[in-house]
Design a protein around this motif. Structure first.
Motif, mmCIF file in Angstrom:
data_model
loop_
_atom_site.group_PDB
_atom_site.id
_atom_site.type_symbol
_atom_site.label_atom_id
_atom_site.label_comp_id
_atom_site.label_asym_id
_atom_site.label_seq_id
_atom_site.Cartn_x
_atom_site.Cartn_y
_atom_site.Cartn_z
ATOM 1 N N PHE A 54 0.852 -1.191 0.000
ATOM 2 C CA PHE A 54 0.000 0.000 0.000
ATOM 3 C C PHE A 54 0.887 1.240 0.000
ATOM 4 O O PHE A 54 1.810 1.342 0.789
ATOM 5 C CB PHE A 54 -0.909 -0.014 1.239
ATOM 6 C CG PHE A 54 -1.689 1.255 1.421
ATOM 7 C CD1 PHE A 54 -2.852 1.469 0.702
ATOM 8 C CD2 PHE A 54 -1.253 2.250 2.291
ATOM 9 C CE1 PHE A 54 -3.573 2.648 0.850
ATOM 10 C CE2 PHE A 54 -1.971 3.424 2.457
ATOM 11 C CZ PHE A 54 -3.129 3.622 1.730
ATOM 12 N N ARG A 55 0.623 2.178 -0.918
ATOM 13 C CA ARG A 55 1.487 3.351 -1.035
ATOM 14 C C ARG A 55 0.716 4.670 -0.905
ATOM 15 O O ARG A 55 1.243 5.730 -1.188
ATOM 16 C CB ARG A 55 2.221 3.345 -2.392
ATOM 17 C CG ARG A 55 3.152 2.159 -2.602
ATOM 18 C CD ARG A 55 4.389 2.237 -1.725
ATOM 19 N NE ARG A 55 5.235 1.068 -1.912
ATOM 20 C CZ ARG A 55 5.225 0.012 -1.105
ATOM 21 N NH1 ARG A 55 4.415 -0.027 -0.064
ATOM 22 N NH2 ARG A 55 6.023 -1.009 -1.321
ATOM 23 N N GLY A 56 -0.554 4.591 -0.488
ATOM 24 C CA GLY A 56 -1.357 5.810 -0.394
ATOM 25 C C GLY A 56 -1.219 6.486 0.958
ATOM 26 O O GLY A 56 -0.361 6.141 1.767
ATOM 27 N N ASP A 57 -2.084 7.457 1.196
ATOM 28 C CA ASP A 57 -2.113 8.139 2.496
ATOM 29 C C ASP A 57 -2.887 7.299 3.500
ATOM 30 O O ASP A 57 -3.778 6.536 3.123
ATOM 31 C CB ASP A 57 -2.795 9.502 2.367
ATOM 32 C CG ASP A 57 -1.928 10.490 1.606
ATOM 33 O OD1 ASP A 57 -0.692 10.361 1.694
ATOM 34 O OD2 ASP A 57 -2.489 11.356 0.924
ATOM 35 N N ILE A 58 -2.550 7.477 4.759
ATOM 36 C CA ILE A 58 -3.260 6.796 5.849
ATOM 37 C C ILE A 58 -3.799 7.880 6.775
ATOM 38 O O ILE A 58 -3.048 8.754 7.217
ATOM 39 C CB ILE A 58 -2.315 5.869 6.637
ATOM 40 C CG1 ILE A 58 -1.675 4.835 5.699
ATOM 41 C CG2 ILE A 58 -3.063 5.182 7.785
ATOM 42 C CD1 ILE A 58 -0.527 4.050 6.324
ATOM 43 N N ILE A 59 -5.096 7.859 7.030
ATOM 44 C CA ILE A 59 -5.700 8.836 7.946
ATOM 45 C C ILE A 59 -6.331 8.074 9.106
ATOM 46 O O ILE A 59 -7.065 7.108 8.896
ATOM 47 C CB ILE A 59 -6.754 9.698 7.225
ATOM 48 C CG1 ILE A 59 -6.114 10.496 6.081
ATOM 49 C CG2 ILE A 59 -7.449 10.642 8.214
ATOM 50 C CD1 ILE A 59 -7.101 11.323 5.260
ATOM 51 N N GLU A 60 -6.000 8.505 10.315
ATOM 52 C CA GLU A 60 -6.614 7.919 11.519
ATOM 53 C C GLU A 60 -7.738 8.844 11.946
ATOM 54 O O GLU A 60 -7.514 10.037 12.134
ATOM 55 C CB GLU A 60 -5.582 7.828 12.638
ATOM 56 C CG GLU A 60 -4.364 6.992 12.278
ATOM 57 C CD GLU A 60 -3.125 7.438 13.055
ATOM 58 O OE1 GLU A 60 -3.259 7.884 14.211
ATOM 59 O OE2 GLU A 60 -2.024 7.343 12.487
ATOM 60 N N LEU A 61 -8.943 8.303 12.103
ATOM 61 C CA LEU A 61 -10.046 9.205 12.416
ATOM 62 C C LEU A 61 -11.155 8.533 13.202
ATOM 63 O O LEU A 61 -11.215 7.304 13.312
ATOM 64 C CB LEU A 61 -10.615 9.827 11.135
ATOM 65 C CG LEU A 61 -11.633 9.029 10.303
ATOM 66 C CD1 LEU A 61 -12.195 9.921 9.208
ATOM 67 C CD2 LEU A 61 -11.024 7.798 9.680
ATOM 68 N N THR A 62 -12.005 9.371 13.739
ATOM 69 C CA THR A 62 -13.294 8.941 14.268
ATOM 70 C C THR A 62 -14.328 9.871 13.649
ATOM 71 O O THR A 62 -14.043 11.042 13.402
ATOM 72 C CB THR A 62 -13.349 9.004 15.807
ATOM 73 O OG1 THR A 62 -14.713 9.227 16.184
ATOM 74 C CG2 THR A 62 -12.490 10.114 16.369
ATOM 75 N N ARG A 63 -15.513 9.315 13.415
ATOM 76 C CA ARG A 63 -16.553 10.124 12.776
ATOM 77 C C ARG A 63 -17.026 11.245 13.704
ATOM 78 O O ARG A 63 -17.770 12.123 13.302
ATOM 79 C CB ARG A 63 -17.737 9.238 12.393
ATOM 80 C CG ARG A 63 -18.483 8.691 13.594
ATOM 81 C CD ARG A 63 -19.519 7.689 13.207
ATOM 82 N NE ARG A 63 -19.982 6.948 14.360
ATOM 83 C CZ ARG A 63 -21.080 7.264 15.038
ATOM 84 N NH1 ARG A 63 -21.812 8.295 14.692
ATOM 85 N NH2 ARG A 63 -21.442 6.533 16.076
ATOM 86 N N ARG A 64 -16.593 11.169 14.970
ATOM 87 C CA ARG A 64 -17.033 12.193 15.922
ATOM 88 C C ARG A 64 -16.279 13.506 15.774
ATOM 89 O O ARG A 64 -16.500 14.439 16.546
ATOM 90 C CB ARG A 64 -16.890 11.672 17.353
ATOM 91 C CG ARG A 64 -17.759 10.446 17.611
ATOM 92 C CD ARG A 64 -17.556 9.850 18.982
ATOM 93 N NE ARG A 64 -17.789 8.416 18.956
ATOM 94 C CZ ARG A 64 -18.991 7.853 18.918
ATOM 95 N NH1 ARG A 64 -20.059 8.596 18.927
ATOM 96 N NH2 ARG A 64 -19.117 6.541 18.860
ATOM 97 N N GLY A 65 -15.363 13.582 14.808
ATOM 98 C CA GLY A 65 -14.664 14.844 14.566
ATOM 99 C C GLY A 65 -13.209 14.771 14.993
ATOM 100 O O GLY A 65 -12.708 13.696 15.344
#
Lengths: 250, 120
Positions: free
Chosen positions: A216-227
């Motif tokens: 995998f060579r894309g971006d990685i975003i860590e998130l929660t839908r709560r903002g």
């Protein structure tokens, strides 16, 4: 016939059964072909992409296990971008209209594809769904694939970007277990990170390593839908994707 | 089990080859499949008779050639085999590699029987 451009693509036609042949000996030939087995799907996918491009719509395919938060993320995204981006959703599930109903409750158009026993969406299903979904005036079309980390990876839908979600409760080794799915993604979203304090087995670093090892060579975003900052980064990713589509269509 | 959908697409291609070449029946179909295509050779073989039933390929033998994953290292230029969940250079362990084989899902060859011996 396709309403959008008058092409002859439509729901797949039924095939006539093949009549059995007498068992006499004929002439035998070996024919070299060398074509992609899914070349018909790829052809319809290219056709879908032309539709999206013509309308300047960013098309995004979301893939993940069932329950990793695809629909919840879409609900939160639609609410956050209300009045800014015009969004529509194609929902894929084996059964029920539940997810489309959730999306419509957010005030945007949604078309539900129920696949019956099919474990994935293909380009033809998306093309058929587009007949019920005018692309005029849209900025983003999300396709929420059937919850499944195996089968959807093999079928190009004609979207611009493929996303794979990995939720914290699933474990950080999911990429190693399902390499084809994660390798093919343009963006990986590690979701439900608000659960990290409760699930100490999950290491974000190990998840990132696992993603890298499957190519995998894309971006990685860590998130929660709560903002929070991860969710803002996701909205930023979408906005820049939309801007790129508009520039390409202009 | 998307292998059935893949088999149905395969049969449609083979039917086209049969039509174009006036085949009376198909004797064998050879496909090549890599692990990074997302297709399991065994599941493909199981799904095949279901997709082929009632078609020109009903009696055809399916030959699945599996292709290993191979990567070329951008750093040391070595070409090595790799596991599909560990796409690293087998020589220097670097992850800056390009996949050069293992993504295939190809129809390679169709062996057909036509109605008559050709006239010379």
């Amino acid at each position: 016939m396709c309403r959008d451009c008058g092409c002859s693509l439509g729901p797949a036609a039924a095939r006539a059964p093949f009549a059995a042949q007498p068992a006499t000996k004929g002439h035998i030939e070996s024919i070299e072909v060398i074509t992609a087995i899914l070349d018909e799907n790829d052809r319809v996918a290219a056709h879908n992409r032309t539709h999206f491009d013509r309308h300047g719509v960013l098309a995004v395919n979301l893939m993940s296990s069932p329950g990793s938060g695809k629909t919840s993320l879409l609900e939160a995204t639609i609410r956050a971008l209300q009045g800014e981006l015009r969004i529509a959703v194609i929902e894929g599930d084996l059964a029920t209209e539940n997810d489309a109903a959730r999306i419509r409750a957010c005030g945007v158009p949604a078309v539900q594809i129920t696949t019956g026993n099919a474990c994935h969406l293909d380009a033809q299903m998306v093309h058929d769904a587009l007949q019920d979904l005018p692309l005029d005036g849209l900025d983003v079309l999300f396709v929420e694939n059937v919850g499944n980390l195996v089968c959807p990876a093999s079928f190009d839908l004609g979207v611009h970007r493929n996303l794979t979600l990995l939720s914290v409760p699933e474990g950080d080794d999911k990429p190693a277990k399902y390499p084809v799915m994660f390798r093919g993604a343009d963006l990986a979203l590690i979701t439900k990170v608000d659960l990290l304090p409760h699930i100490e087995e999950f290491s974000v670093e190990r998840a990132r390593d696992s993603l890298r090892q499957v190519g995998f060579r894309g971006d990685i975003i860590e998130l929660t839908r709560r903002g929070g900052p991860g969710f803002e980064a996701w909205l930023g990713w979408l906005r820049s994707g939309v801007a790129a589509r508009r520039a390409a269509a202009a | 089990m998307h292998e059935l959908a893949v088999c149905q697409a395969l049969i449609e291609q083979v039917e086209r080859v049969a039509r174009d070449n006036a085949a009376r029946r198909i004797l064998s179909i050879t496909v090549s499949v890599g692990p990074l295509s997302g297709i399991e050779a065994k599941l493909l073989e199981h799904a095949y008779p279901l997709a082929a039933a009632g078609t020109v390929a009903e009696e055809a033998k399916l030959v699945v050639v599996t292709v290993p994953v191979r990567v070329r290292c951008r750093t040391c230029k070595a070409e090595t085999e790799a596991a599909s969940n560990r796409l690293l250079c087998g020589s220097c362990n670097d992850w800056h590699v390009d996949v050069i084989a293992g993504e295939e899902m190809l129809l390679q060859r169709v062996e057909i029987e036509t109605a008559d011996e050709p006239v010379h």
